[in-house]
Scaffold this motif. Structure first.
Motif, short mmCIF file in Angstrom:
data_model
loop_
_atom_site.label_atom_id
_atom_site.label_comp_id
_atom_site.label_asym_id
_atom_site.label_seq_id
_atom_site.Cartn_x
_atom_site.Cartn_y
_atom_site.Cartn_z
N ILE A 1 -3.51 79.73 39.11
CA ILE A 1 -2.52 79.71 38.03
C ILE A 1 -2.99 80.59 36.88
CG2 ILE A 1 -1.55 78.23 36.22
CD1 ILE A 1 -1.22 76.08 38.40
N ALA A 2 -4.27 80.57 36.61
CA ALA A 2 -4.80 81.44 35.56
C ALA A 2 -4.57 82.91 35.92
CB ALA A 2 -6.29 81.17 35.35
N ALA A 3 -4.63 83.20 37.23
CA ALA A 3 -4.44 84.58 37.67
C ALA A 3 -2.96 84.97 37.70
CB ALA A 3 -5.03 84.76 39.07
N ASP A 4 -2.06 83.98 37.89
CA ASP A 4 -0.63 84.29 38.00
C ASP A 4 0.19 83.13 37.46
OD1 ASP A 4 1.79 85.35 38.66
OD2 ASP A 4 1.50 85.33 40.82
N PRO A 5 0.28 82.98 36.15
CA PRO A 5 0.89 81.79 35.53
C PRO A 5 2.39 81.66 35.77
CG PRO A 5 0.33 83.42 33.86
CD PRO A 5 -0.28 83.89 35.14
N LYS A 6 3.05 82.72 36.21
CA LYS A 6 4.51 82.66 36.43
C LYS A 6 4.88 82.43 37.89
CE LYS A 6 5.79 83.40 32.15
NZ LYS A 6 6.49 82.35 31.40
N ASN A 7 3.90 82.08 38.69
CA ASN A 7 4.16 81.86 40.10
C ASN A 7 4.59 80.42 40.34
OD1 ASN A 7 3.81 81.29 42.93
ND2 ASN A 7 2.57 83.13 43.09
N LYS A 8 5.86 80.22 40.66
CA LYS A 8 6.40 78.86 40.79
C LYS A 8 5.73 78.10 41.94
CE LYS A 8 10.28 80.12 43.84
NZ LYS A 8 11.74 80.15 44.00
#
Length: 401
Positions: free
Chosen positions: A270-277
């Protein structure tokens, strides 16, 4: 002095003759291969082709062993062609014993290595190598596609892998056919072969972390968990917080029953891709498994904030509220009614049942015939005293089940 000069000249002639003999081995190999093997193969005379190929091998092996010719691009070229032809004969006739007995089980690898070395050594044989490779690819590509369409996935995988491997002889890295090989092996339940093909993809750096994730997934299928961990560790060391690798790490940890490690991996993801649902959704399900209800709610709500129409998140958030509410209600019922916590727990339970209605009603709009959800909606509304709604969902449930 004259005697000494004569001896020196005679020695030179002898040495020259020996070198010539070795060069003759190169030429003899070429003659057996081009003038005898290839015409016999083209006319369907398989036995004659095999005989010519064995003769060609005898000469090229002699040339490969002698210091004067072992490293020449000509010797390397013909060794690659001759050993590769043995593998082709095996594919055409199904006679793998011919190859293994006469050329060894690694004939194909020997062929590729020799052709690649010849290709990089000088330009003389490059056109021949390219023509040979292109001809083989042109022959095999339709065959691989046909095998795939006929769902002969093992055969398709072998053909795709052969195409990938043979193209490396001209310094081309054909990741598409290597991926196709892994996919076909996976469809054929040849997970070890799939894992090995995907591992090669990973080393090449296919689509960032995708190769590592595919390889780890295949090793997980055959329960080689140490190898799966090793592959993912390599990927992390090379690519850091690549989301594809992190997601596969979560799947592996969940398979191993280590939800705590899975949670850490997802937090990294999530830290790497916070907009990934999907990441928020999966971490929500992990928190649910860990019994951390508030964190599960937060993660699933975040997934729906990113995509309000995310069906899986709608369903799981509703189901999470229902499970949470039911657990609180059951705990309250175990208490003395005079206990202060009794009313608090029941009140919280009712609030959670009410919360469940929102996501589940949105879900059922898109999946109107999901009998399980219709039943849950009937039960919640009945529990909350929404009689009319309860009866409506009951009727829909009876029709859908």
């Amino acid at each position: 002095m004259k005697t000494r000069s004569f001896t020196l000249i005679a020695g030179c002639i002898l040495a020259s003759g020996m070198s010539f003999a070795q060069k003759t081995n190169e030429t003899s190999a070429a003659v057996e291969f081009k003038q005898k093997y290839q015409p016999a193969l083209m006319t369907g005379k398989i036995d004659d082709a095999k005989t010519a190929l064995l003769n060609a091998k005898k000469y090229i092996d002699l040339a490969s062993e002698h210091p004067d010719t072992k490293g020449t691009s000509k010797t390397l070229y013909y060794k690659g062609e001759i050993y590769g032809a043995a593998a082709q004969v095996a594919m055409m006739t199904g006679d793998t014993n011919f190859v293994i007995k006469n050329f060894g089980p690694d004939a194909f690898e020997v062929s590729i290595a020799a052709l690649k070395e010849s290709y990089t050594k000088d330009k003389k044989f490059r056109p021949d190598i390219e023509n040979s490779v292109n001809m083989q690819v042109g022959m095999l590509a339709p065959m691989a596609g046909k095998f795939y369409e006929e769902e002969k996935y093992a055969e398709a995988g072998a053909a795709f892998y052969y195409i990938y491997k043979i193209t490396t002889a001209k310094n081309v890295t054909d990741t598409s056919n290597l991926f196709n090989a892994g996919l076909c092996f996976e469809k054929a339940n040849m997970d070890k072969e799939a894992a090995e093909a995907y591992s090669e993809l990973a080393e090449i750096g296919y689509h960032g972390g995708e190769g590592y994730a595919l390889a780890a997934g295949a090793y997980t299928k055959i329960k080689d968990y140490d190898k799966a961990k090793e592959i993912l560790a390599k990927g992390r060391a090379k690519l850091g917080n690549d989301k594809t690798i992190l997601l596969e790490q979560v799947r592996l940890n969940m398979t191993l029953g280590d939800n705590v490690a899975a949670e850490k991996s997802l937090n990294d993801a999530i830290a790497a891709d916070p907009k990934n649902k999907q990441l928020h959704y999966i971490i929500g399900t992990i928190y649910t498994d860990l019994g951390q209800n508030e964190k599960a709610e937060e993660a699933l709500l975040k997934a729906l904030e990113i995509d309000p129409n995310y069906l899986e998140a709608q369903y799981n958030l509703g189901a999470h509220y229902v499970t949470w509410a039911t657990t609180l209600r059951d705990k309250a019922n175990d208490l003395d009614p005079n206990d202060f916590n009794y009313d608090v727990m029941l009140s919280k339970s009712q609030d959670l049942y009410k919360k469940a209605l929102g996501p589940l009603e949105k879900y059922i709009e898109k999946q109107p015939n999901d009998a399980n959800v219709l039943l849950i909606l009937f039960q919640i509304n009945q529990n909350l005293g929404n009689t009319e709604k309860a009866q409506d969902y009951k009727a829909r449930y009876d029709k859908a089940k």
